[in-house]
Design a protein around this motif. Structure first.
Motif, short mmCIF file in Angstrom:
data_model
loop_
_atom_site.label_atom_id
_atom_site.label_comp_id
_atom_site.label_asym_id
_atom_site.label_seq_id
_atom_site.Cartn_x
_atom_site.Cartn_y
_atom_site.Cartn_z
N ALA A 37 0.82 -1.21 0.00
CA ALA A 37 0.00 0.00 0.00
C ALA A 37 0.86 1.26 0.00
O ALA A 37 2.02 1.24 0.39
N ILE A 38 0.24 2.34 -0.44
CA ILE A 38 0.86 3.65 -0.38
C ILE A 38 -0.07 4.53 0.43
O ILE A 38 -1.27 4.61 0.15
N ILE A 52 -5.27 5.73 1.72
CA ILE A 52 -4.56 4.50 1.35
C ILE A 52 -4.83 4.20 -0.11
O ILE A 52 -5.98 4.20 -0.56
N PHE A 53 -3.77 3.93 -0.85
CA PHE A 53 -3.87 3.62 -2.27
C PHE A 53 -3.20 2.28 -2.56
O PHE A 53 -2.20 1.93 -1.93
N PHE A 61 -1.91 7.66 -10.64
CA PHE A 61 -1.78 9.05 -10.21
C PHE A 61 -0.45 9.65 -10.67
O PHE A 61 -0.40 10.74 -11.24
N VAL A 62 0.64 8.95 -10.42
CA VAL A 62 1.97 9.45 -10.79
C VAL A 62 2.06 9.65 -12.30
O VAL A 62 2.56 10.67 -12.78
N ASP A 63 1.56 8.68 -13.07
CA ASP A 63 1.58 8.81 -14.53
C ASP A 63 0.77 10.03 -14.98
O ASP A 63 1.18 10.77 -15.87
N ASP A 67 2.09 13.35 -16.96
CA ASP A 67 1.50 13.70 -18.25
C ASP A 67 0.79 15.05 -18.24
O ASP A 67 0.25 15.47 -19.26
N GLY A 68 0.74 15.71 -17.07
CA GLY A 68 0.11 17.02 -16.99
C GLY A 68 -1.40 16.96 -16.84
O GLY A 68 -2.09 17.97 -17.01
#
Length: 72
Positions: A37-38, A52-53, A61-63, A67-68
């Protein structure tokens, strides 16, 4: 705690702030990688709730950020 089918123990989590936060800043979020988990929390309220993700959610989310997708 249990979230999304993951058992998450935040008591031993190692929390990180963004390297872009700068010294003395308290308007940030902190992230902890806890098993599969993150966790994300408000740096001004470390005893408060954490989001919690799953790894797949975090990667999406990071991608999106790279990508803006979230730019104003």
């Amino acid at each position: 705690m249990e979230a999304k089918g993951l058992r998450v123990d935040l008591s031993r989590a190692r929390w990180f702030k963004s390297s872009r936060s700068g010294p003395g800043r308290d308007d940030c979020v902190e992230v902890a990688f806890v098993g599969e988990a993150i966790a994300v929390r408000d740096s001004k309220n470390p005893a408060g709730a954490a989001l919690i993700f799953t790894a797949a959610e975090w990667d999406a989310f990071v991608d999106g950020a790279k990508d803006g997708e979230f730019d104003l």
